[in-house]
Design a protein around this motif. Structure first.
Motif, PDB file in Angstrom:
ATOM      1  N   GLU A 171       7.552   6.389   8.849  1.00  0.00           N
ATOM      2  CA  GLU A 171       6.541   5.732   8.022  1.00  0.00           C
ATOM      3  C   GLU A 171       6.467   6.332   6.623  1.00  0.00           C
ATOM      4  O   GLU A 171       5.391   6.568   6.071  1.00  0.00           O
ATOM      5  CB  GLU A 171       5.172   5.798   8.713  1.00  0.00           C
ATOM      6  CG  GLU A 171       4.111   4.869   8.169  1.00  0.00           C
ATOM      7  CD  GLU A 171       4.524   3.401   8.139  1.00  0.00           C
ATOM      8  OE1 GLU A 171       3.954   2.666   7.334  1.00  0.00           O
ATOM      9  OE2 GLU A 171       5.419   2.999   8.911  1.00  0.00           O
ATOM     10  N   ASN A 172       7.629   6.587   6.026  1.00  0.00           N
ATOM     11  CA  ASN A 172       7.687   7.082   4.662  1.00  0.00           C
ATOM     12  C   ASN A 172       8.236   6.016   3.730  1.00  0.00           C
ATOM     13  O   ASN A 172       8.864   5.056   4.161  1.00  0.00           O
ATOM     14  CB  ASN A 172       8.539   8.353   4.588  1.00  0.00           C
ATOM     15  CG  ASN A 172       7.844   9.524   5.256  1.00  0.00           C
ATOM     16  OD1 ASN A 172       6.673   9.782   5.009  1.00  0.00           O
ATOM     17  ND2 ASN A 172       8.555  10.217   6.127  1.00  0.00           N
ATOM     18  N   SER A 173       8.033   6.214   2.447  1.00  0.00           N
ATOM     19  CA  SER A 173       8.276   5.135   1.490  1.00  0.00           C
ATOM     20  C   SER A 173       9.630   5.169   0.796  1.00  0.00           C
ATOM     21  O   SER A 173      10.080   4.160   0.288  1.00  0.00           O
ATOM     22  CB  SER A 173       7.172   5.153   0.420  1.00  0.00           C
ATOM     23  OG  SER A 173       5.918   4.910   1.003  1.00  0.00           O
ATOM     24  N   THR A 216       4.934   0.455   1.347  1.00  0.00           N
ATOM     25  CA  THR A 216       4.160  -0.297   2.338  1.00  0.00           C
ATOM     26  C   THR A 216       3.415  -1.458   1.695  1.00  0.00           C
ATOM     27  O   THR A 216       3.505  -2.606   2.146  1.00  0.00           O
ATOM     28  CB  THR A 216       3.158   0.636   3.047  1.00  0.00           C
ATOM     29  OG1 THR A 216       3.881   1.625   3.775  1.00  0.00           O
ATOM     30  CG2 THR A 216       2.273  -0.144   4.005  1.00  0.00           C
ATOM     31  N   SER A 217       2.670  -1.174   0.635  1.00  0.00           N
ATOM     32  CA  SER A 217       1.880  -2.234   0.004  1.00  0.00           C
ATOM     33  C   SER A 217       2.778  -3.293  -0.622  1.00  0.00           C
ATOM     34  O   SER A 217       2.506  -4.497  -0.517  1.00  0.00           O
ATOM     35  CB  SER A 217       0.934  -1.644  -1.049  1.00  0.00           C
ATOM     36  OG  SER A 217       1.658  -1.019  -2.091  1.00  0.00           O
ATOM     37  N   PHE A 218       3.871  -2.872  -1.247  1.00  0.00           N
ATOM     38  CA  PHE A 218       4.766  -3.842  -1.875  1.00  0.00           C
ATOM     39  C   PHE A 218       5.430  -4.731  -0.829  1.00  0.00           C
ATOM     40  O   PHE A 218       5.591  -5.942  -1.034  1.00  0.00           O
ATOM     41  CB  PHE A 218       5.830  -3.127  -2.708  1.00  0.00           C
ATOM     42  CG  PHE A 218       6.738  -4.073  -3.449  1.00  0.00           C
ATOM     43  CD1 PHE A 218       6.275  -4.780  -4.550  1.00  0.00           C
ATOM     44  CD2 PHE A 218       8.041  -4.270  -3.030  1.00  0.00           C
ATOM     45  CE1 PHE A 218       7.103  -5.671  -5.229  1.00  0.00           C
ATOM     46  CE2 PHE A 218       8.877  -5.154  -3.701  1.00  0.00           C
ATOM     47  CZ  PHE A 218       8.404  -5.854  -4.800  1.00  0.00           C
ATOM     48  N   ALA A 219       5.800  -4.139   0.323  1.00  0.00           N
ATOM     49  CA  ALA A 219       6.433  -4.924   1.383  1.00  0.00           C
ATOM     50  C   ALA A 219       5.458  -5.954   1.950  1.00  0.00           C
ATOM     51  O   ALA A 219       5.830  -7.107   2.218  1.00  0.00           O
ATOM     52  CB  ALA A 219       6.945  -4.005   2.486  1.00  0.00           C
ATOM     53  N   ARG A 220       4.197  -5.562   2.141  1.00  0.00           N
ATOM     54  CA  ARG A 220       3.206  -6.509   2.664  1.00  0.00           C
ATOM     55  C   ARG A 220       2.936  -7.627   1.655  1.00  0.00           C
ATOM     56  O   ARG A 220       2.860  -8.805   2.014  1.00  0.00           O
ATOM     57  CB  ARG A 220       1.915  -5.773   3.030  1.00  0.00           C
ATOM     58  CG  ARG A 220       2.084  -4.848   4.221  1.00  0.00           C
ATOM     59  CD  ARG A 220       0.790  -4.134   4.606  1.00  0.00           C
ATOM     60  NE  ARG A 220       1.056  -3.108   5.616  1.00  0.00           N
ATOM     61  CZ  ARG A 220       0.154  -2.301   6.139  1.00  0.00           C
ATOM     62  NH1 ARG A 220      -1.114  -2.392   5.743  1.00  0.00           N
ATOM     63  NH2 ARG A 220       0.484  -1.402   7.045  1.00  0.00           N
TER      64      ARG A 220
END
Length: 357
Positions: A171-173, A216-220
């Motif tokens: 769970e790393n970016s 995470t935010s960009f992927a969502r």
């Protein structure tokens, strides 16, 4: 080797020999486990680091085996400390953590559960600002065979690879280093959530959450937009909320408009809770007056049902399972144990849309 290093090595060996003499002689063995590390440190008047290295030396000599939650067990003749894989979970100290908080702790807990199911030994290490070479030395002293990272530090990863210690990232970016990355299916989960709202005939959907402060935010954000753009629409600028100071006031203003969006994606727990509070204040019924979708993991989902939605209807949620992530991680570590030359993979753990019953 410096004089200090030589003296340190001698002290470690001497301490290990003293413990062996006190606890392992045939006519003196009187315990199944050694005393706790802190008591041994006090008993032999050495530093905590020296004691850890002495215990690691005894482990390599097949005299003791570390058992999670119990300490160092004294081995019987014929037993070995090498039967059980030993892995370390590296996490950053809070002041320097890149990925820190409830999610990382739940991933750590899941890794411990899944490792212990296989009777693997697990060591949790907060590394803070420790020099990478010192980290590697500690790992080797502890007999660590592989590492799971719940934060990302290029220098640490490079040092691990140079030392031929397999490592995986949870769970790393970054996704830039030559290691396994295992993460939530952020893109797919957000896309599924958006398509569900579209299936309910919503053509105007609001977004509450960050959009580019992390992978995470960009992927969502990208997953949600892809579902909209696919049918020729997009988020309206006024319906995208990315600032969270006085969030409930901002949401109340948005949802009080006569021409308001009737569907909202709030794919973070704090945002979905704020949104729920606002719908209650405005007396909007979820599933009738407004459709909303949140995001959580399996453990938190059950807690939300119990603590937040005791009297109201649970909205649809995108849910992922930390234990499933840990299972994938363990499988990959086994693969690395069996073949040190396998290629690293990027693996997305399913994020499923759970609809209320």
């Amino acid at each position: 080797m410096s004089t200090d290093e030589a003296l340190g090595g001698i002290l470690v060996a001497t301490t290990a020999d003293k413990i062996k003499a006190d606890y392992f002689a045939a006519n003196q063995k009187h315990a199944t486990f050694l005393p706790p590390e802190r008591l041994l440190t006090k008993q032999y008047k050495v530093s905590r680091s020296t004691m850890r290295r002495a215990l690691a030396l005894l482990t390599r000599r097949n005299l003791v085996r570390a058992e999670h939650g119990r300490g160092y067990r004294i081995l019987e003749k014929g037993e070995t400390s090498k039967k059980i894989p030993r892995i370390a979970i590296l996490q950053a100290a809070e002041k320097s953590a890149i990925h820190h908080g409830r999610t990382s702790q739940e991933i750590i807990d899941a890794m411990q559960r899944q490792s212990l199911k296989r009777k693997w030994q697990v060591l949790n290490i907060d590394i803070g600002d420790i020099n990478p070479q010192a980290v590697i030395a500690d790992l080797k002293d502890a007999g660590i065979q592989a590492v799971a990272l719940v934060f990302e530090d290029r220098k640490i990863v490079e040092a691990l690879l140079k030392a031929n210690i397999p490592c995986i990232s949870l769970e790393n970016s970054g996704r830039e280093l030559n290691i396994d990355y295992i993460f939530q299916d952020n893109y797919g989960g957000a896309r599924r959530a958006t398509k569900y709202l579209l299936s309910r005939q919503h053509q105007r959907i609001a977004w509450v959450g960050p959009i580019n402060d992390s992978y995470t935010s960009f992927a969502r954000w990208s997953g949600a937009r892809s579902a909209l753009i696919e049918i020729g629409i997009d988020f309206l600028e006024d319906d995208v909320i990315t600032e969270f100071e006085k969030l409930e006031s901002v949401l109340k203003k948005l949802l009080s408009k006569k021409n308001r969006p009737k569907a909202v994606l709030a794919l973070w727990e704090s945002q979905i809770i704020a949104l729920i509070n606002v719908t209650k204040k405005l007396k909007l019924k979820i599933g009738k007056d407004i459709d909303i979708i949140g995001w959580s993991n399996q453990t938190r989902y059950q807690a939300l049902k119990r603590d937040i939605f005791t009297k109201g209807k649970m909205p649809p949620m995108v849910v992922w399972n930390p234990d499933e992530m840990a299972e994938v991680a363990i499988t990959r570590l086994i693969a690395h144990f069996e073949n040190s030359n396998i290629n690293p993979l990027h693996i997305a753990v399913p994020a499923k849309l759970v609809l209320p019953k």
